[in-house]
Motif scaffolding. Structure first.
Motif, PDB file in Angstrom:
ATOM      1  N   VAL A 222     -34.651 -25.353  17.441  1.00 18.45           N
ATOM      2  CA  VAL A 222     -34.315 -26.341  18.471  1.00 18.45           C
ATOM      3  C   VAL A 222     -34.501 -27.754  17.932  1.00 18.45           C
ATOM      4  N   GLY A 223     -35.572 -27.971  17.175  1.00 16.94           N
ATOM      5  CA  GLY A 223     -35.782 -29.287  16.579  1.00 16.94           C
ATOM      6  C   GLY A 223     -34.672 -29.673  15.625  1.00 16.94           C
ATOM      7  N   ALA A 224     -34.223 -28.725  14.810  1.00 14.88           N
ATOM      8  CA  ALA A 224     -33.143 -29.009  13.863  1.00 14.88           C
ATOM      9  C   ALA A 224     -31.833 -29.297  14.582  1.00 14.88           C
ATOM     10  N   LEU A 225     -31.532 -28.507  15.624  1.00 13.38           N
ATOM     11  CA  LEU A 225     -30.291 -28.728  16.375  1.00 13.38           C
ATOM     12  C   LEU A 225     -30.303 -30.085  17.075  1.00 13.38           C
ATOM     13  N   ARG A 226     -31.426 -30.422  17.701  1.00 10.86           N
ATOM     14  CA  ARG A 226     -31.497 -31.707  18.407  1.00 10.86           C
ATOM     15  C   ARG A 226     -31.416 -32.874  17.431  1.00 10.86           C
ATOM     16  N   ARG A 227     -32.081 -32.758  16.308  1.00  9.63           N
ATOM     17  CA  ARG A 227     -32.036 -33.839  15.317  1.00  9.63           C
ATOM     18  C   ARG A 227     -30.603 -34.075  14.853  1.00  9.63           C
ATOM     19  N   ALA A 228     -29.894 -32.989  14.509  1.00  8.29           N
ATOM     20  CA  ALA A 228     -28.513 -33.128  14.047  1.00  8.29           C
ATOM     21  C   ALA A 228     -27.615 -33.680  15.145  1.00  8.29           C
ATOM     22  N   ARG A 229     -27.807 -33.178  16.354  1.00  5.39           N
ATOM     23  CA  ARG A 229     -26.982 -33.624  17.485  1.00  5.39           C
ATOM     24  C   ARG A 229     -27.186 -35.104  17.754  1.00  5.39           C
ATOM     25  N   ARG A 230     -28.428 -35.559  17.683  1.00  4.78           N
ATOM     26  CA  ARG A 230     -28.728 -36.963  17.972  1.00  4.78           C
ATOM     27  C   ARG A 230     -28.268 -37.897  16.863  1.00  4.78           C
ATOM     28  N   GLU A 231     -27.970 -37.346  15.702  1.00  3.94           N
ATOM     29  CA  GLU A 231     -27.372 -38.142  14.630  1.00  3.94           C
ATOM     30  C   GLU A 231     -25.854 -38.178  14.739  1.00  3.94           C
ATOM     31  N   GLY A 232     -25.310 -37.493  15.762  1.00  2.00           N
ATOM     32  CA  GLY A 232     -23.862 -37.489  15.969  1.00  2.00           C
ATOM     33  C   GLY A 232     -23.137 -36.404  15.208  1.00  2.00           C
ATOM     34  N   ALA A 233     -23.854 -35.411  14.692  1.00  2.00           N
ATOM     35  CA  ALA A 233     -23.220 -34.343  13.922  1.00  2.00           C
ATOM     36  C   ALA A 233     -22.345 -33.468  14.809  1.00  2.00           C
ATOM     37  N   ASP A 234     -21.254 -32.938  14.221  1.00  2.71           N
ATOM     38  CA  ASP A 234     -20.409 -32.010  14.963  1.00  2.71           C
ATOM     39  C   ASP A 234     -21.086 -30.637  14.989  1.00  2.71           C
ATOM     40  N   LEU A 235     -20.443 -29.664  15.653  1.00  4.94           N
ATOM     41  CA  LEU A 235     -21.077 -28.355  15.816  1.00  4.94           C
ATOM     42  C   LEU A 235     -21.342 -27.682  14.474  1.00  4.94           C
ATOM     43  N   ALA A 236     -20.386 -27.770  13.549  1.00  5.24           N
ATOM     44  CA  ALA A 236     -20.567 -27.116  12.257  1.00  5.24           C
ATOM     45  C   ALA A 236     -21.770 -27.685  11.520  1.00  5.24           C
ATOM     46  N   GLU A 237     -21.946 -29.005  11.551  1.00  2.88           N
ATOM     47  CA  GLU A 237     -23.076 -29.621  10.867  1.00  2.88           C
ATOM     48  C   GLU A 237     -24.389 -29.312  11.583  1.00  2.88           C
ATOM     49  N   GLN A 238     -24.363 -29.267  12.900  1.00  3.07           N
ATOM     50  CA  GLN A 238     -25.563 -28.869  13.632  1.00  3.07           C
ATOM     51  C   GLN A 238     -26.003 -27.468  13.196  1.00  3.07           C
ATOM     52  N   ALA A 239     -25.050 -26.560  13.110  1.00  4.46           N
ATOM     53  CA  ALA A 239     -25.369 -25.193  12.708  1.00  4.46           C
ATOM     54  C   ALA A 239     -25.882 -25.146  11.272  1.00  4.46           C
ATOM     55  N   ARG A 240     -25.267 -25.912  10.381  1.00  2.00           N
ATOM     56  CA  ARG A 240     -25.706 -25.922   8.982  1.00  2.00           C
ATOM     57  C   ARG A 240     -27.144 -26.422   8.874  1.00  2.00           C
ATOM     58  N   GLN A 241     -27.469 -27.474   9.648  1.00  3.84           N
ATOM     59  CA  GLN A 241     -28.830 -28.000   9.571  1.00  3.84           C
ATOM     60  C   GLN A 241     -29.836 -27.025  10.172  1.00  3.84           C
ATOM     61  N   ALA A 242     -29.452 -26.319  11.229  1.00  2.11           N
ATOM     62  CA  ALA A 242     -30.341 -25.309  11.793  1.00  2.11           C
ATOM     63  C   ALA A 242     -30.568 -24.178  10.795  1.00  2.11           C
ATOM     64  N   ASP A 243     -29.504 -23.760  10.137  1.00  2.00           N
ATOM     65  CA  ASP A 243     -29.615 -22.705   9.128  1.00  2.00           C
ATOM     66  C   ASP A 243     -30.494 -23.162   7.965  1.00  2.00           C
ATOM     67  N   ARG A 244     -30.301 -24.403   7.515  1.00  2.92           N
ATOM     68  CA  ARG A 244     -31.095 -24.921   6.400  1.00  2.92           C
ATOM     69  C   ARG A 244     -32.571 -25.001   6.776  1.00  2.92           C
ATOM     70  N   ALA A 245     -32.862 -25.437   7.985  1.00  5.22           N
ATOM     71  CA  ALA A 245     -34.257 -25.524   8.430  1.00  5.22           C
ATOM     72  C   ALA A 245     -34.901 -24.145   8.450  1.00  5.22           C
ATOM     73  N   MET A 246     -34.153 -23.145   8.897  1.00  6.19           N
ATOM     74  CA  MET A 246     -34.696 -21.796   8.935  1.00  6.19           C
ATOM     75  C   MET A 246     -34.924 -21.250   7.528  1.00  6.19           C
ATOM     76  N   ARG A 247     -33.976 -21.514   6.640  1.00  5.33           N
ATOM     77  CA  ARG A 247     -34.115 -21.012   5.269  1.00  5.33           C
ATOM     78  C   ARG A 247     -35.254 -21.699   4.534  1.00  5.33           C
ATOM     79  N   ASP A 248     -35.463 -22.990   4.820  1.00  2.00           N
ATOM     80  CA  ASP A 248     -36.502 -23.751   4.125  1.00  2.00           C
ATOM     81  C   ASP A 248     -37.894 -23.512   4.700  1.00  2.00           C
ATOM     82  N   HIS A 249     -37.970 -23.315   6.027  1.00  2.00           N
ATOM     83  CA  HIS A 249     -39.287 -23.289   6.667  1.00  2.00           C
ATOM     84  C   HIS A 249     -39.533 -22.065   7.548  1.00  2.00           C
ATOM     85  N   GLY A 250     -38.536 -21.206   7.701  1.00  2.00           N
ATOM     86  CA  GLY A 250     -38.641 -20.110   8.661  1.00  2.00           C
ATOM     87  C   GLY A 250     -39.362 -18.880   8.174  1.00  2.00           C
ATOM     88  N   ARG A 251     -39.812 -18.863   6.923  1.00  4.63           N
ATOM     89  CA  ARG A 251     -40.592 -17.729   6.391  1.00  4.63           C
ATOM     90  C   ARG A 251     -39.876 -16.399   6.620  1.00  4.63           C
TER      91      ARG A 251
END
Length: 414
Positions: A222-251
């Motif tokens: 949720v934090g990754a999605l909100r951060r991307a959304r508030r930067e004006g990212a489109d849906l694809a970029e929001q999803a990419r940032q959520a995926d990256r956050a999970m891969r980097d920190h999701g254990r």
């Protein structure tokens, strides 16, 4: 209304309701005035008394809504008057609602039946009270306490803090509402929405696992999605940032999700699906399951060194449609006999706020009150872009909104 707002602003956050109550008692000669706040489930209310009498170290006293005058007022969004038999006092209950979010109720006991002018004043004060609660609930835990009719464990506490501050919202073009029922062991469901100048965006996510581990994964995505959304990212970029956050920190954890974005200018709708259950759309009284292209959940990758690709798809959404987004907890094995499509059809006349709660309650009842997984639903009514101004008195069930008020003019600005 200006006087009410000014007096509430001058008071401490926890005493703002008491100020309004005293003003009404003095002005209308009321025997008593109280505010009742809706709990997290929307199935009951809790009476908040004077600040020095609210015993917040004890569980809130729950008043079930079903079959009560309170329930009628929330559903109709109209103030109502009740004559109490041999009692000389007259009971008045008015909705405290802002943009479709039923925050609670204002209840008064008056010495005589109110006229149209008094009903108008009560309705206006109830509307002002919604803004007072919204303005003050971030400064005190009293409102949070009032919404908890059962204790929350740590995972549930984290989960509830991830939800939007208002579980429902209305604009000219749409009405949206979400509802969530945690499992016995919290499963990490969340939902979110935001209205920008030109778009409305929705998301539903479901983290793997249970309890605190699932809640932490939900926090991350949720934090990754909100951060991307508030930067004006489109849906694809929001999803990419959520995926990256999970891969980097999701254990090695993962989260399924569905993101939706609707233009408030021309109505074009796009969405993407990250391993999530398909949405349902009701059009002209018929419910159909939408079958999108499904991409990998956030945090799951076929190749560790390669980021996932998320496909943004078009969604056919027309004025009059109802879209229901859900998590797999709504498809509980214990509720196999429950026909969701039929229930969505039967609740089509309800406001999205009430429809979402009805769907959740049906799942809970079918599971005998014990869910194996969180159950979450978002209900969106799309009205189209033909108008840019909302009817401020709208917000009731369609079956009730068509009926004239039995007690006087409708409350403004709901």
């Amino acid at each position: 209304m200006a006087g009410v707002l000014e007096a509430a602003e001058a008071a401490a956050p926890v005493e703002s309701l008491d100020v309004v109550a005293r003003m009404l008692k003095d002005h209308l000669g009321a025997a008593s005035v109280s505010f009742l706040i809706t709990d997290f489930t929307g199935s009951s209310v809790v009476r908040l008394g004077a600040a020095d009498s609210v015993e917040t170290d004890e569980p809130a006293q729950r008043i079930p809504l079903r079959g009560t005058l309170y329930d009628d007022v929330i559903r109709s969004q109209q103030p109502q008057v009740q004559h109490r038999g041999e009692s000389r006092l007259v009971r008045v209950v008015a909705p405290v609602t802002n943009r479709g979010d039923a925050i609670g109720l204002l209840e008064l006991f008056l010495p005589a039946p109110p006229g149209a002018e008094v009903m108008r004043e009560i309705a206006e004060t109830a509307h002002a009270l919604a803004y007072i609660v919204i303005a003050n609930r971030s400064h005190t835990d009293v409102y949070q306490w009032g919404r908890r009719t059962k204790p929350l464990n740590l995972a549930a506490e984290i989960q509830h803090r991830l939800l939007p501050a208002s579980l429902a919202c209305e604009a000219a073009q749409f009405a949206v509402a979400g509802a969530l029922e945690p499992a016995d062991h919290v499963g990490g469901d969340t939902f979110d929405y935001v209205i920008d100048r030109d778009t409305v965006q929705l998301s539903v996510t479901d983290a793997m696992g249970h309890d605190v581990d699932a809640a932490l994964l939900a926090t991350l995505v949720v934090g990754a999605l909100r951060r991307a959304r508030r930067e004006g990212a489109d849906l694809a970029e929001q999803a990419r940032q959520a995926d990256r956050a999970m891969r980097d920190h999701g254990r090695s954890g993962y989260v399924t999700g569905q993101l939706l974005r609707i233009s408030l200018i021309h109505g074009e709708t796009e969405f993407l699906n990250a391993g999530h259950p398909w949405p349902l759309r009701m059009r002209d009284g018929e419910v159909q399951e939408i079958h999108p292209k499904v991409d990998l959940p956030f945090g799951v990758s076929l190749y560790a060194s390669q980021a996932n690709t998320y496909r943004v798809q078009k969604l056919d959404l027309r004025p009059g449609d109802r879209l229901v987004m859900l998590t797999d907890g709504m498809l509980e094995r214990n509720a196999e006999d429950l026909d969701l499509s039929d229930l969505i059809t039967r609740t089509r006349a309800l406001h999205p706020r009430e429809a979402a709660r009805t769907l959740i309650k049906a799942i809970v009842d079918a599971s005998h009150g014990h869910l194996d997984d969180d159950a979450t639903v978002m209900c969106l009514d799309w009205r189209g872009v033909a108008t840019s101004e909302r009817d401020a008195a709208h917000g009731a069930d369609l079956t009730d909104a068509s009926q004239p008020s039995r007690t006087g003019p409708p409350a403004p600005g709901r």
